[in-house]
Design a protein around this motif. Sequence first.
Motif, PDB file in Angstrom:
ATOM      1  N   UNK A   1       0.821  -1.215   0.000  1.00 30.05           N
ATOM      2  CA  UNK A   1       0.000   0.000   0.000  1.00 30.05           C
ATOM      3  C   UNK A   1       0.855   1.264   0.000  1.00 30.05           C
ATOM      4  N   UNK A   2       1.942   1.261   0.737  1.00 32.94           N
ATOM      5  CA  UNK A   2       2.780   2.457   0.821  1.00 32.94           C
ATOM      6  C   UNK A   2       3.344   2.834  -0.550  1.00 32.94           C
ATOM      7  N   UNK A   3       3.772   1.824  -1.310  1.00 33.16           N
ATOM      8  CA  UNK A   3       4.289   2.103  -2.659  1.00 33.16           C
ATOM      9  C   UNK A   3       3.184   2.671  -3.545  1.00 33.16           C
ATOM     10  N   UNK A   4       2.010   2.096  -3.419  1.00 27.47           N
ATOM     11  CA  UNK A   4       0.867   2.559  -4.219  1.00 27.47           C
ATOM     12  C   UNK A   4       0.527   4.006  -3.882  1.00 27.47           C
ATOM     13  N   UNK A   5       0.430   4.316  -2.604  1.00 22.84           N
ATOM     14  CA  UNK A   5       0.091   5.675  -2.157  1.00 22.84           C
ATOM     15  C   UNK A   5       1.130   6.673  -2.654  1.00 22.84           C
ATOM     16  N   UNK A   6       2.403   6.292  -2.574  1.00 23.97           N
ATOM     17  CA  UNK A   6       3.493   7.175  -3.008  1.00 23.97           C
ATOM     18  C   UNK A   6       3.425   7.448  -4.507  1.00 23.97           C
ATOM     19  N   UNK A   7       3.163   6.417  -5.294  1.00 21.38           N
ATOM     20  CA  UNK A   7       3.102   6.579  -6.748  1.00 21.38           C
ATOM     21  C   UNK A   7       1.883   7.412  -7.167  1.00 21.38           C
ATOM     22  N   UNK A   8       0.755   7.210  -6.489  1.00 20.34           N
ATOM     23  CA  UNK A   8      -0.435   8.003  -6.803  1.00 20.34           C
ATOM     24  C   UNK A   8      -0.205   9.477  -6.464  1.00 20.34           C
ATOM     25  N   UNK A   9       0.514   9.729  -5.375  1.00 19.55           N
ATOM     26  CA  UNK A   9       0.799  11.100  -4.956  1.00 19.55           C
ATOM     27  C   UNK A   9       1.630  11.835  -6.006  1.00 19.55           C
ATOM     28  N   UNK A  10       2.494  11.112  -6.691  1.00 18.60           N
ATOM     29  CA  UNK A  10       3.313  11.722  -7.750  1.00 18.60           C
ATOM     30  C   UNK A  10       2.443  12.257  -8.890  1.00 18.60           C
ATOM     31  N   UNK A  11       1.252  11.715  -9.003  1.00 17.75           N
ATOM     32  CA  UNK A  11       0.313  12.165 -10.042  1.00 17.75           C
ATOM     33  C   UNK A  11      -0.775  13.068  -9.443  1.00 17.75           C
ATOM     34  N   UNK A  12      -0.487  13.639  -8.275  1.00 18.25           N
ATOM     35  CA  UNK A  12      -1.371  14.607  -7.608  1.00 18.25           C
ATOM     36  C   UNK A  12      -2.651  13.987  -7.047  1.00 18.25           C
ATOM     37  N   UNK A  13      -2.678  12.670  -6.897  1.00 16.27           N
ATOM     38  CA  UNK A  13      -3.828  12.004  -6.286  1.00 16.27           C
ATOM     39  C   UNK A  13      -3.439  11.590  -4.874  1.00 16.27           C
ATOM     40  N   UNK A  14      -4.134  12.137  -3.898  1.00 13.68           N
ATOM     41  CA  UNK A  14      -3.862  11.784  -2.505  1.00 13.68           C
ATOM     42  C   UNK A  14      -4.743  10.599  -2.116  1.00 13.68           C
ATOM     43  N   UNK A  15      -4.106   9.511  -1.710  1.00 12.76           N
ATOM     44  CA  UNK A  15      -4.830   8.311  -1.309  1.00 12.76           C
ATOM     45  C   UNK A  15      -4.915   8.305   0.214  1.00 12.76           C
ATOM     46  N   UNK A  16      -6.127   8.288   0.730  1.00 14.27           N
ATOM     47  CA  UNK A  16      -6.348   8.385   2.179  1.00 14.27           C
ATOM     48  C   UNK A  16      -6.951   7.080   2.690  1.00 14.27           C
ATOM     49  N   UNK A  17      -6.207   6.316   3.505  1.00 15.86           N
ATOM     50  CA  UNK A  17      -6.768   5.081   4.065  1.00 15.86           C
ATOM     51  C   UNK A  17      -7.952   5.400   4.975  1.00 15.86           C
ATOM     52  N   UNK A  18      -9.023   4.606   4.836  1.00 14.68           N
ATOM     53  CA  UNK A  18     -10.165   4.762   5.739  1.00 14.68           C
ATOM     54  C   UNK A  18     -10.082   3.659   6.780  1.00 14.68           C
ATOM     55  N   UNK A  19      -9.773   4.044   8.020  1.00 13.28           N
ATOM     56  CA  UNK A  19      -9.582   3.092   9.112  1.00 13.28           C
ATOM     57  C   UNK A  19     -10.655   3.342  10.167  1.00 13.28           C
ATOM     58  N   UNK A  20     -11.393   2.298  10.536  1.00 12.99           N
ATOM     59  CA  UNK A  20     -12.486   2.462  11.498  1.00 12.99           C
ATOM     60  C   UNK A  20     -11.969   2.521  12.940  1.00 12.99           C
ATOM     61  N   UNK A  21     -12.906   2.627  13.874  1.00  5.63           N
ATOM     62  CA  UNK A  21     -12.530   2.778  15.282  1.00  5.63           C
ATOM     63  C   UNK A  21     -11.842   1.546  15.847  1.00  5.63           C
ATOM     64  N   UNK A  22     -11.997   0.420  15.178  1.00 10.52           N
ATOM     65  CA  UNK A  22     -11.349  -0.828  15.624  1.00 10.52           C
ATOM     66  C   UNK A  22      -9.983  -1.003  14.987  1.00 10.52           C
ATOM     67  N   UNK A  23      -9.468   0.090  14.365  1.00 10.67           N
ATOM     68  CA  UNK A  23      -8.161   0.076  13.696  1.00 10.67           C
ATOM     69  C   UNK A  23      -8.129  -0.922  12.540  1.00 10.67           C
TER      70      UNK A  23
END
Length: 289
Positions: free
Chosen positions: A183-205
């Motif tokens: 996931x970290x590699x994916x998020x980093x590569x998307x950010x290079x194209x100006x897309x911010x990827x935000x993980x959605x994590x619930x209250x149970x982590x």
Amino acid sequence: MIGKGQSIAHTGASMQYGWNQEKEAEVVYKQHLCGENPKEITKEFQVVQQTNNRCKKNTLSFVISPTVEDGKTLRKKELARITEKFVENMRLKERQAIAFVHRDKQHLHIHLYVNRIDFKGQTYNDSFIGKRSQQAAEKTAQELGLTTVREVQQQKEQSLKHIRDQIRQIHEKVMHNKRPKDFDQYIKQMQKHKVKVIPFINKSNQLQGFRFEYKAHNLKGSEVHRSMTGSKLTLAISNHNQRGLKMVKDNSIKLLGKTTLLSPNIATKLAEKTLKQLIKKAIDTGIGY
């Protein structure tokens, strides 16, 4: 154009707000009234309202809002015509009424006050007045060649479709060319194209999925495309790694420097995929034959 309406009891206070000079208020419509200030207008309303003491919410308050673009070109005469048409479509003619335009914000809007009690002492039926106000505004916009709510929605949907297509194209480019293994590699590569990827994590982590922020839009993965849901994105990234996503413990992974659990749905999908791979490998190598 948007229309909102309700019945109110605080006639004087509302009239004072409508005629607020700090909001650059200007009278654009007036019928069956002589008063020159909020206090005088309120008294004229009350004279008629005294013919029907049973009705407590005896004033109708409306807000008529043309689109921002339409509002830039509308002058007093045109605003008066809009109000007149709206009153006609609400079947409120031959009642005391006054309307003010507010220009203090980018979004020009009209405040309209109509006496709910007519000159015969009859009360106007305010059932579903909110919905009827919007319908009257829609009809008024159509009759006067202004932008309707439906047209605004269509424009927004078209704009959103373009944004979704752009995000999806960037996603597919990253997945095909960079083949991120976590996931970290994916998020980093998307950010290079100006897309911010935000993980959605619930209250149970637990990781439920991802949101994608691009050009002032924030969308869930499923809103962008069905291939970008939490489970499908997880499977796609896992396919880039021969050993699959690296689990730390009990279906947990490292994500942005923190240990996060996979949601039961994502964990189940990943387990099913791993099992299928093991079965296929066993068949391919002839194990069990």
